[in-house]
Design a protein around this motif. Structure first.
Motif, PDB file in Angstrom:
ATOM      1  N   GLY A 160      -7.020  -2.110  -4.663  1.00 51.33           N
ATOM      2  CA  GLY A 160      -6.079  -1.073  -4.236  1.00 51.33           C
ATOM      3  C   GLY A 160      -4.921  -0.849  -5.183  1.00 51.33           C
ATOM      4  N   VAL A 161      -3.829  -0.309  -4.626  1.00 53.34           N
ATOM      5  CA  VAL A 161      -2.681   0.090  -5.450  1.00 53.34           C
ATOM      6  C   VAL A 161      -1.863  -1.109  -5.932  1.00 53.34           C
ATOM      7  CG1 VAL A 161      -2.443   2.369  -4.413  1.00 53.34           C
ATOM      8  CG2 VAL A 161      -1.244   0.451  -3.376  1.00 53.34           C
ATOM      9  N   GLY A 162      -2.077  -2.293  -5.310  1.00 53.28           N
ATOM     10  CA  GLY A 162      -1.351  -3.489  -5.718  1.00 53.28           C
ATOM     11  C   GLY A 162       0.121  -3.437  -5.344  1.00 53.28           C
ATOM     12  N   ILE A 163       0.838  -4.498  -5.761  1.00 55.94           N
ATOM     13  CA  ILE A 163       2.255  -4.606  -5.397  1.00 55.94           C
ATOM     14  C   ILE A 163       3.075  -4.601  -6.690  1.00 55.94           C
ATOM     15  CG2 ILE A 163       3.966  -6.064  -4.215  1.00 55.94           C
ATOM     16  CD1 ILE A 163       1.409  -7.375  -2.838  1.00 55.94           C
ATOM     17  N   PRO A 164       4.125  -3.778  -6.786  1.00 56.37           N
ATOM     18  CA  PRO A 164       4.955  -3.793  -7.990  1.00 56.37           C
ATOM     19  C   PRO A 164       5.531  -5.190  -8.235  1.00 56.37           C
ATOM     20  CG  PRO A 164       5.525  -1.932  -6.574  1.00 56.37           C
ATOM     21  CD  PRO A 164       4.580  -2.793  -5.799  1.00 56.37           C
ATOM     22  N   GLU A 165       5.638  -5.583  -9.514  1.00 54.27           N
ATOM     23  CA  GLU A 165       6.049  -6.951  -9.863  1.00 54.27           C
ATOM     24  C   GLU A 165       7.403  -7.335  -9.261  1.00 54.27           C
ATOM     25  OE1 GLU A 165       5.599  -7.694 -14.022  1.00 54.27           O
ATOM     26  OE2 GLU A 165       6.302  -9.774 -13.772  1.00 54.27           O
ATOM     27  N   ASN A 166       8.341  -6.379  -9.260  1.00 53.05           N
ATOM     28  CA  ASN A 166       9.683  -6.712  -8.747  1.00 53.05           C
ATOM     29  C   ASN A 166       9.728  -6.849  -7.224  1.00 53.05           C
ATOM     30  OD1 ASN A 166       9.265  -4.021  -8.252  1.00 53.05           O
ATOM     31  ND2 ASN A 166      11.332  -3.379  -8.783  1.00 53.05           N
ATOM     32  N   GLU A 167       8.596  -6.587  -6.565  1.00 53.53           N
ATOM     33  CA  GLU A 167       8.575  -6.727  -5.097  1.00 53.53           C
ATOM     34  C   GLU A 167       7.776  -7.937  -4.636  1.00 53.53           C
ATOM     35  OE1 GLU A 167       7.088  -3.046  -3.572  1.00 53.53           O
ATOM     36  OE2 GLU A 167       8.993  -2.031  -3.849  1.00 53.53           O
ATOM     37  N   LEU A 168       7.154  -8.633  -5.612  1.00 56.44           N
ATOM     38  CA  LEU A 168       6.269  -9.745  -5.239  1.00 56.44           C
ATOM     39  C   LEU A 168       6.982 -10.820  -4.423  1.00 56.44           C
ATOM     40  CD1 LEU A 168       4.136 -10.107  -8.487  1.00 56.44           C
ATOM     41  CD2 LEU A 168       3.338  -9.359  -6.253  1.00 56.44           C
ATOM     42  N   SER A 169       8.255 -11.097  -4.777  1.00 60.80           N
ATOM     43  CA  SER A 169       8.952 -12.177  -4.080  1.00 60.80           C
ATOM     44  C   SER A 169       9.417 -11.751  -2.689  1.00 60.80           C
ATOM     45  CB  SER A 169      10.147 -12.642  -4.911  1.00 60.80           C
ATOM     46  OG  SER A 169      10.989 -11.539  -5.128  1.00 60.80           O
ATOM     47  N   LYS A 170       9.469 -10.441  -2.436  1.00 57.05           N
ATOM     48  CA  LYS A 170      10.017  -9.986  -1.143  1.00 57.05           C
ATOM     49  C   LYS A 170       8.923  -9.573  -0.163  1.00 57.05           C
ATOM     50  CE  LYS A 170      13.173  -7.348  -3.895  1.00 57.05           C
ATOM     51  NZ  LYS A 170      13.442  -5.952  -4.185  1.00 57.05           N
ATOM     52  N   ILE A 171       7.702  -9.488  -0.652  1.00 55.42           N
ATOM     53  CA  ILE A 171       6.650  -8.816   0.110  1.00 55.42           C
ATOM     54  C   ILE A 171       6.343  -9.473   1.467  1.00 55.42           C
ATOM     55  CG2 ILE A 171       4.630  -9.964  -0.957  1.00 55.42           C
ATOM     56  CD1 ILE A 171       4.842  -6.207  -0.558  1.00 55.42           C
ATOM     57  N   SER A 172       6.551 -10.800   1.577  1.00 56.13           N
ATOM     58  CA  SER A 172       6.248 -11.405   2.871  1.00 56.13           C
ATOM     59  C   SER A 172       7.497 -11.560   3.742  1.00 56.13           C
ATOM     60  CB  SER A 172       5.513 -12.735   2.706  1.00 56.13           C
ATOM     61  OG  SER A 172       6.184 -13.527   1.787  1.00 56.13           O
ATOM     62  N   GLY A 173       8.562 -10.834   3.401  1.00 58.56           N
ATOM     63  CA  GLY A 173       9.763 -10.836   4.242  1.00 58.56           C
ATOM     64  C   GLY A 173       9.553  -9.946   5.446  1.00 58.56           C
ATOM     65  N   LYS A 174      10.328 -10.226   6.507  1.00 64.71           N
ATOM     66  CA  LYS A 174      10.153  -9.455   7.738  1.00 64.71           C
ATOM     67  C   LYS A 174      10.614  -8.012   7.546  1.00 64.71           C
ATOM     68  CE  LYS A 174      12.535 -10.780  11.245  1.00 64.71           C
ATOM     69  NZ  LYS A 174      13.047 -11.292  12.478  1.00 64.71           N
ATOM     70  N   PHE A 175       9.850  -7.059   8.042  1.00 61.69           N
ATOM     71  CA  PHE A 175      10.118  -5.627   7.985  1.00 61.69           C
ATOM     72  C   PHE A 175      10.213  -5.090   6.565  1.00 61.69           C
ATOM     73  CE2 PHE A 175      11.998  -6.731  12.167  1.00 61.69           C
ATOM     74  CZ  PHE A 175      10.985  -6.138  12.901  1.00 61.69           C
ATOM     75  N   PHE A 176       9.678  -5.856   5.590  1.00 58.09           N
ATOM     76  CA  PHE A 176       9.698  -5.340   4.226  1.00 58.09           C
ATOM     77  C   PHE A 176       8.502  -4.422   4.024  1.00 58.09           C
ATOM     78  CE2 PHE A 176       8.495  -5.249  -0.184  1.00 58.09           C
ATOM     79  CZ  PHE A 176       9.687  -4.864  -0.751  1.00 58.09           C
ATOM     80  N   ARG A 177       8.748  -3.252   3.439  1.00 60.31           N
ATOM     81  CA  ARG A 177       7.648  -2.353   3.119  1.00 60.31           C
ATOM     82  C   ARG A 177       7.752  -2.021   1.639  1.00 60.31           C
ATOM     83  NH1 ARG A 177       5.917   2.195   6.096  1.00 60.31           N
ATOM     84  NH2 ARG A 177       3.962   1.299   5.451  1.00 60.31           N
ATOM     85  N   SER A 178       6.645  -2.200   0.953  1.00 61.67           N
ATOM     86  CA  SER A 178       6.622  -1.971  -0.486  1.00 61.67           C
ATOM     87  C   SER A 178       6.876  -0.493  -0.788  1.00 61.67           C
ATOM     88  CB  SER A 178       5.254  -2.372  -1.010  1.00 61.67           C
ATOM     89  OG  SER A 178       5.052  -1.832  -2.285  1.00 61.67           O
ATOM     90  N   LYS A 179       7.416  -0.229  -2.016  1.00 62.48           N
ATOM     91  CA  LYS A 179       7.648   1.176  -2.362  1.00 62.48           C
ATOM     92  C   LYS A 179       6.313   1.929  -2.418  1.00 62.48           C
ATOM     93  CE  LYS A 179       8.126   0.957  -7.438  1.00 62.48           C
ATOM     94  NZ  LYS A 179       6.932   1.466  -8.004  1.00 62.48           N
ATOM     95  N   ASN A 180       5.221   1.170  -2.665  1.00 59.68           N
ATOM     96  CA  ASN A 180       3.907   1.825  -2.652  1.00 59.68           C
ATOM     97  C   ASN A 180       3.521   2.273  -1.243  1.00 59.68           C
ATOM     98  OD1 ASN A 180       3.366   1.831  -5.307  1.00 59.68           O
ATOM     99  ND2 ASN A 180       2.177  -0.068  -5.327  1.00 59.68           N
TER     100      ASN A 180
END
Lengths: 314, 123
Positions: free
Chosen positions: A247-267
């Motif tokens: 898929g579209v993957g996760i931007p590198e600068n969001e990797l550390s935040k991605i499993s935070g509560k209510f976090f939604r990737s810019k993708n």
């Protein structure tokens, strides 16, 4: 009347701060009282010092020290208010996301029921509407379960069963539930479980929730016609389960935040994908609480791989 | 017999899309799209008499679809019914600036009411 609820209760600063889950130095009530006490004490102290020494430099130094101290307390008070304002903003954003997320299936159910009641709807149409009602009801239930689970995880109230179960059978159950979604997106699913896979030990329902979220992400963020590979193998005294997408993957600068509560990737916003932003948070927490490990690897534009381990029965 | 008027529905929730189509197809020729890009292409190709547009859509948002079609001389006056669950002042104002006169919140309207509004708009 309970003393705790009496008119003097606001004076119990410690209880008031605990009520809002704030430490004393984050709590505006305490900081105000502290600042007031410092002002009173410093005025009295300055009076006595000035009376005894009548030294203008000493008085200036004392005034400077007091000002610096008050400045520091003032800074903490501002920070405390900033935190409260941020919490209020987050609450408002949360309500907006949740209400939008819940309104979609509720609207679909409402309109579906209207169609069912309408005269002239034939049996075949009715069956199709029932199918749609069922899937929207499932969507709604999943969202409510996620919210409830996130609340339980945060308040450390999650109940777990520790029983052996087959990860292979569980994965098949989840895959069956998602079959219409994967077919609609024209995704090809590859499923490879090692034949000597021992049963995992943990909570069947919580693990089901994790697999549902990971599979849902792999379907939602995949390219049309892409692959999803699911594997499971024994790794030491654990079972290792993994899902990979293209898929579209996760931007590198969001990797550390991605499993935070209510976090939604810019993708998620860029591709306008629906979601509460709880899936990865819950997956990580629910696996961790079962003595398992959770991890992922992702490259933006190429895809993601999510994995977890659980203890085995053997 | 007069040709049926054309409606394009751009809605990513396929269940909602099917339900809407079922309610409108007896009176109108309905075309469906599940994402913004396909929706925009379909609108350009079919030149509908009315567009039912969700705002949160994959590929291209409803706002962007609106912006694009308003730039086209043959589509700039096509009536658009925004049908969304996004109930924010900003969103309403943004669509108003793009010439939207009917903004409906899905959860607040019965299917029958929506059909009535569509019929009245196309009278």
């Amino acid at each position: 009347m309970n003393e705790k609820d009496g008119f003097l209760s606001p004076l119990n600063i410690k209880a008031e701060c605990e009520k809002y889950e704030l430490s004393l130095f984050e709590c505006p009530q305490f900081l105000f009282i502290l600042m007031g006490s410092v002002i009173i004490a410093s005025i009295i102290a300055t009076y006595f010092v000035a009376k005894k020494y009548a030294d203008i430099e000493l008085a200036a130094l004392i005034a400077l020290a007091i000002t610096a101290f008050l400045f520091i307390i003032g800074f903490f008070i501002t920070r405390a208010f900033e935190k409260l304002a941020e919490a209020s903003k987050m609450k408002s954003e949360f309500i907006s996301i949740v209400s939008h997320h819940l309104r979609e299936p509720v609207s679909a159910i409402k309109w579906g029921l209207e169609l069912l009641e309408k005269e002239g709807t034939n049996e075949e149409e009715k069956r199709s509407i029932y199918g749609r009602l069922k899937s929207q009801n499932q969507k709604l239930l999943r969202a409510l379960n996620d919210l409830n689970e996130a609340n339980n995880v945060q308040n450390k109230k999650t109940r777990f069963e520790r029983k052996p179960f087959s990860l292979e059978k569980l994965t098949q159950v989840v895959l069956n539930d998602f079959s219409s979604q994967t077919e609609a997106a024209n995704l090809s699913l590859n499923f490879k479980f090692s034949p000597d896979l021992p049963p995992a030990i943990g909570d069947y329902k919580k693990t089901q929730m994790v697999i549902e979220h990971l599979l849902n992400n792999a379907v939602t963020y995949n390219q049309p016609g892409g692959n999803i590979d699911i594997t499971a193998e024994k790794s030491g005294n654990r079972v290792l389960w993994r899902i990979e997408d293209q898929g579209v993957g996760i931007p590198e600068n969001e990797l550390s935040k991605i499993s935070g509560k209510f976090f939604r990737s810019k993708n998620a916003y860029r591709y306008q994908k629906p979601g509460l932003g709880l899936g990865l948070y819950l997956s990580k927490e629910l696996i961790g609480l079962q003595n398992g490990k959770f991890g992922f690897h992702s490259t933006e534009g190429k895809g993601s791989s999510f994995w977890f381990t659980l203890p085995t029965a053997l | 017999m007069a040709e049926k008027k054309k409606i394009v529905i751009v809605e990513d929730d396929t269940d909602l899309q099917k339900t809407l189509t079922k309610s409108l197809s007896s009176d109108f020729a309905v075309f469906e799209a599940s994402d913004g890009e396909t929706g925009e292409r379909m609108i350009e190709e079919t030149k509908p008499d009315l567009i039912i547009l969700d705002l949160i859509l994959p590929q291209k948002s409803g706002f962007d679809v609106l912006k694009s079609i308003r730039e086209k001389s043959d589509l700039k006056n096509t009536p658009v019914v925004v049908l969304t669950n996004l109930e924010e002042k900003n969103a309403v104002e943004k669509t108003l600036m793009l010439g939207v006169k009917i903004y409906l919140v899905k959860a607040l309207y019965a299917l029958e009411e929506i059909v009535e509004i569509v019929k009245n708009t196309l009278k």
